[in-house]
Design an enzyme around this catalytic site. Sequence first.
Site, short mmCIF file in Angstrom:
data_model
loop_
_atom_site.label_atom_id
_atom_site.label_comp_id
_atom_site.label_asym_id
_atom_site.label_seq_id
_atom_site.Cartn_x
_atom_site.Cartn_y
_atom_site.Cartn_z
N GLY A 98 10.89 6.26 0.26
CA GLY A 98 10.45 4.90 0.03
C GLY A 98 10.32 4.11 1.32
N THR A 99 11.31 4.27 2.23
CA THR A 99 11.24 3.54 3.49
C THR A 99 10.10 4.05 4.36
OG1 THR A 99 13.03 4.97 4.29
CG2 THR A 99 13.63 2.75 3.58
N SER A 131 17.44 2.69 1.09
CA SER A 131 16.60 3.87 0.88
C SER A 131 15.89 3.71 -0.45
CB SER A 131 17.44 5.16 0.86
OG SER A 131 16.73 6.22 0.26
N GLY A 132 14.56 3.89 -0.44
CA GLY A 132 13.80 3.77 -1.68
C GLY A 132 14.11 4.89 -2.66
N SER A 133 14.11 6.13 -2.18
CA SER A 133 14.37 7.25 -3.10
C SER A 133 15.78 7.18 -3.67
CB SER A 133 14.13 8.59 -2.39
OG SER A 133 15.01 8.76 -1.30
#
Length: 346
Positions: free
Chosen positions: A259-260, A91-93
């Site tokens: 982010g994803t 996960s980007g965040s």
Amino acid sequence: MSHELTLQLIDTHAGGDVSRIVFGGVDPLPGATVRQQMEYLENDADGLRKLLLNEPYGIPEMSVDLIVPACDPRAKMGYIIMEVMGYPIYSGSNTICTATALLEAGLIPKQEGKQRFMLESPAGLVQIEARVENGVVEAITCGGLPSYIDTHRASIHVPSVGDVTYSIAYSGGFYALVDATELGFALTRAEESQLAKCAHAIVEAIQTRTGFSHYTLGDVGPLPFLHFMGPVDQIADDFYRSRSATYVHPGVICRSTTGTGTSARLALMHHEGLIKPGDRLETVSLRNTGFIGEFVSSREAGRYQVVENNITGKGFVLARSEIVVNCSDMLVDCDSVHHILSTRHG
């Protein structure tokens, strides 16, 4: 003698998505990799995820990131991501929040200017670049997972919605990508509940029709995400902006664009010939927060064009706290978590 179960936390957010970082109170987990430790939590200690995302401690819209020692010697630390849908491998965040928390807590010493280090996620090593100005973490850039388009512009009839055109991307999880305008949405905060209902219906319909398999990972479970795409505006020769909203099944519209989700958008724009290496896309959420995705390069993998990308955002520390896990509380289920929590005697 009393036996008290406690967890040490740093609550953070990036783009509005709250990530609860757990950095103390959990015993070492079995597993030779962070991925194996994640699988242990999923199969034998899922109570930790449920404890911190449900009443009385949390809400399903949050995420949890458990800090663990890195198994790969190249990484500074490891982390395991927990969400309402389960255990995403990336996960980007959450990565932005975890890196920020590790720096702000001093678990990774800050260096003024730009500093680079690696973290170990369940998906593997993640390159982090932190920008520190006057002792404050102002931005985190993390490598997005290699992303690609599995299905382009398929159509499905969705009860209560109608005929829906969608694409499927993989960017750390499988995403249904849909045009918000075609569904009558302007992507404003007032539409949040309607977006959740619409996305729920679409995801349920797609799940009923088919599953998706990653070209190396195989079956990674049922479709968990949907991303609403607004119109794309070109701000400069190499910079684009689009309103967006990410849905996590079941029932959650993320505060950030994720982010994803941003990586999935880059994969679709590349598939449609709309961007070139070096181009950036800022996705803007219902709360007007944003992440910036950079299209780095592409490569062939079987029948797919895989997009290498980076995601940049800013994390904020909300709170540093210690919570007490009281197993006599009728709202607290300790059955599948007490065996991994450290006991403090007093």
